[in-house]
Scaffold this motif. Structure first.
Motif, PDB file in Angstrom:
ATOM      1  N   TYR A 162      15.322   9.953  19.670  1.00 38.78           N
ATOM      2  CA  TYR A 162      14.444   9.384  18.631  1.00 38.78           C
ATOM      3  C   TYR A 162      15.280   8.478  17.722  1.00 38.78           C
ATOM      4  O   TYR A 162      15.870   8.912  16.733  1.00 38.78           O
ATOM      5  CB  TYR A 162      13.724  10.489  17.850  1.00 38.78           C
ATOM      6  CG  TYR A 162      12.601   9.918  16.980  1.00 38.78           C
ATOM      7  CD1 TYR A 162      11.380   9.535  17.546  1.00 38.78           C
ATOM      8  CD2 TYR A 162      12.782   9.737  15.616  1.00 38.78           C
ATOM      9  CE1 TYR A 162      10.366   8.991  16.773  1.00 38.78           C
ATOM     10  CE2 TYR A 162      11.764   9.185  14.827  1.00 38.78           C
ATOM     11  CZ  TYR A 162      10.564   8.823  15.423  1.00 38.78           C
ATOM     12  OH  TYR A 162       9.565   8.274  14.644  1.00 38.78           O
ATOM     13  N   SER A 203       8.090   3.086   9.448  1.00 35.96           N
ATOM     14  CA  SER A 203       7.148   2.582  10.460  1.00 35.96           C
ATOM     15  C   SER A 203       5.872   3.413  10.532  1.00 35.96           C
ATOM     16  O   SER A 203       5.242   3.501  11.584  1.00 35.96           O
ATOM     17  CB  SER A 203       7.792   2.477  11.852  1.00 35.96           C
ATOM     18  OG  SER A 203       7.070   1.549  12.655  1.00 35.96           O
ATOM     19  N   ASN A 231       1.225   3.658  12.797  1.00 39.05           N
ATOM     20  CA  ASN A 231       0.207   4.646  13.176  1.00 39.05           C
ATOM     21  C   ASN A 231      -1.208   4.077  13.030  1.00 39.05           C
ATOM     22  O   ASN A 231      -2.171   4.730  13.408  1.00 39.05           O
ATOM     23  CB  ASN A 231       0.301   5.906  12.319  1.00 39.05           C
ATOM     24  CG  ASN A 231       1.325   6.914  12.836  1.00 39.05           C
ATOM     25  OD1 ASN A 231       1.593   7.904  12.190  1.00 39.05           O
ATOM     26  ND2 ASN A 231       1.908   6.656  13.995  1.00 39.05           N
ATOM     27  N   TYR A 284       9.522   9.369  22.651  1.00 40.07           N
ATOM     28  CA  TYR A 284       8.270  10.105  22.413  1.00 40.07           C
ATOM     29  C   TYR A 284       8.023  11.208  23.435  1.00 40.07           C
ATOM     30  O   TYR A 284       6.953  11.809  23.460  1.00 40.07           O
ATOM     31  CB  TYR A 284       7.088   9.120  22.347  1.00 40.07           C
ATOM     32  CG  TYR A 284       7.195   8.268  21.089  1.00 40.07           C
ATOM     33  CD1 TYR A 284       6.598   8.686  19.903  1.00 40.07           C
ATOM     34  CD2 TYR A 284       7.964   7.106  21.069  1.00 40.07           C
ATOM     35  CE1 TYR A 284       6.742   7.953  18.740  1.00 40.07           C
ATOM     36  CE2 TYR A 284       8.118   6.356  19.913  1.00 40.07           C
ATOM     37  CZ  TYR A 284       7.504   6.794  18.741  1.00 40.07           C
ATOM     38  OH  TYR A 284       7.663   6.075  17.587  1.00 40.07           O
ATOM     39  N   GLU A 330      -2.162  10.180  18.955  1.00 41.95           N
ATOM     40  CA  GLU A 330      -1.395   9.263  18.108  1.00 41.95           C
ATOM     41  C   GLU A 330      -1.214   7.904  18.766  1.00 41.95           C
ATOM     42  O   GLU A 330      -1.053   7.814  19.976  1.00 41.95           O
ATOM     43  CB  GLU A 330       0.002   9.832  17.788  1.00 41.95           C
ATOM     44  CG  GLU A 330       0.791   8.946  16.818  1.00 41.95           C
ATOM     45  CD  GLU A 330       2.155   9.541  16.436  1.00 41.95           C
ATOM     46  OE1 GLU A 330       2.410   9.672  15.237  1.00 41.95           O
ATOM     47  OE2 GLU A 330       2.936   9.857  17.341  1.00 41.95           O
ATOM     48  N   SER A 333       1.476   4.698  18.138  1.00 39.48           N
ATOM     49  CA  SER A 333       2.646   4.250  17.397  1.00 39.48           C
ATOM     50  C   SER A 333       2.922   2.818  17.855  1.00 39.48           C
ATOM     51  O   SER A 333       3.551   2.589  18.894  1.00 39.48           O
ATOM     52  CB  SER A 333       3.822   5.190  17.679  1.00 39.48           C
ATOM     53  OG  SER A 333       4.852   4.987  16.742  1.00 39.48           O
TER      54      SER A 333
END
Ligand code: AVJ
Length: 317
Positions: free
Chosen positions: A53, A159, A163, A203, A277, A279
């Motif tokens: 990540y 960031s 979303n 992710y 989600e 992103s």
């Protein structure tokens, strides 16, 4: 008939309404903002330390490097208005580089997170006027007069803007434009497009922390909304949607099943997904278009050279 205490407590909460609406749709989804209960927040902190990540450590390194340049765009006695309760490493990098800041205004829904953050900053920056605002910045709100009299710099790192869909992101920036006022600057952190393998690994990490973060949404529904989701019957999936330039997270049903939430039940087919989600990963033109529709222009930006991640300095148009 008398309601049970649990039913009374659940009532018609926004969480319940949003989950029921999302699971009733043809394409099932649950808003990503519900990830962050205590356990979800803890899991997200764990995600930020994972080797795969990159966004958090990349943005921290970038801010550390360019904070002196950012500081040159900040006028004396300015107020730094943070969207989210901050007091993070990132906030401190800006505060340390720009001692001309006269006020710090964190905005957050969670009053406890907010007052803890505000106290920590006030203790470490005694010359800064700290004025926390408890509220939802996705709804209309106003800054106190004393703050609006100062030059204003918004700060929205992480960031989190990613979303939101482009339309929602423009709407959010437009509300921020109205809140921060004429002449305001706005520092926004945004993750940029990069190789798909890098994105997918970020992710869908090897240790399964992101999978646990995703599934925690079902744990939360079971606990708070009297649900009976079988946690073992859903798998975490991260996909790159190239057309929309976003990573999507889904929970995939391993078999045909029926899940109950209170008195409502939902059929889920084998292989059907619950979209949890988006992103978005931006290019500069994509971000510029979103910012312009929200009433901002890009004054300048800084991009990290390791993994591409941008800090945009927007100016009220
Ligand atoms: C907190 C929204 C920036 O989209 O990267 C991390 C949340 N989701 N791993 C992101 C998240 C899965 C994160 N943001």
């Amino acid at each position: 008939m008398r309601m049970t205490n649990l039913a009374a407590a659940i009532g018609d909460s926004p969480f319940r309404r949003d989950v029921i609406a999302g699971l009733s749709a043809t394409k099932k989804s649950i808003p990503a903002k519900y990830f962050y209960d205590a356990e979800g927040s803890r899991l997200f902190e764990e995600i930020t330390a994972l080797p795969e990540y990159y966004p958090t450590r990349t943005e921290i390194a970038l801010l550390g490097k360019v904070a002196p340049e950012i500081a040159r765009h900040i006028r004396p006695a300015s107020a730094l208005v943070e969207f989210g309760s901050g007091a993070s490493v990132k906030t401190r990098l800006v505060l340390d580089a720009a001692p001309q800041l006269g006020a710090y205004v964190p905005i957050d829904i969670s009053e406890t997170a907010l007052s803890q953050a505000a106290q920590a900053i006030a203790a470490d920056y005694p010359d800064l006027r700290v004025s926390p605002i408890a509220g939802d910045f996705t709804k209309p709100m106003a800054l106190p007069e004393a703050i609006r009299a100062r030059p204003v710099v918004g700060f929205f790192p992480g960031s989190t803007i990613g979303n939101f869909t482009p339309d929602e992101a423009s709407a959010l920036l437009a509300r921020a434009r109205a809140l921060l006022g004429d002449g305001a600057a706005f520092l926004v952190g945004a993750d940029l497009v990069k190789p798909v393998e890098t994105l997918l690994a970020a992710y869908d990490d090897a240790q399964g922390v992101t999978a646990a973060f995703n599934k925690n949404l079902l744990v939360r529904i079971n606990r708070e909304l009297d649900g009976d989701f079988d946690l073992d019957a859903f798998d975490h999936r991260a996909v790159w949607n190239a057309e929309d330039s976003r990573i999507e997270m889904h929970l995939v049903s391993a078999r045909a099943q029926t899940a109950r939430i209170g008195s409502e039940s939902f059929d889920v087919a084998a292989g059907e997904t619950i979209h949890t989600e988006n992103s978005y990963k931006f290019t500069q033109p994509m971000f510029a278009a979103i910012a312009e529709r929200g009433g901002w222009r890009i004054e300048t930006d800084w991009v990290s050279d390791a993994q591409p991640f941008a800090t945009f300095l927007l100016r009220a148009a």
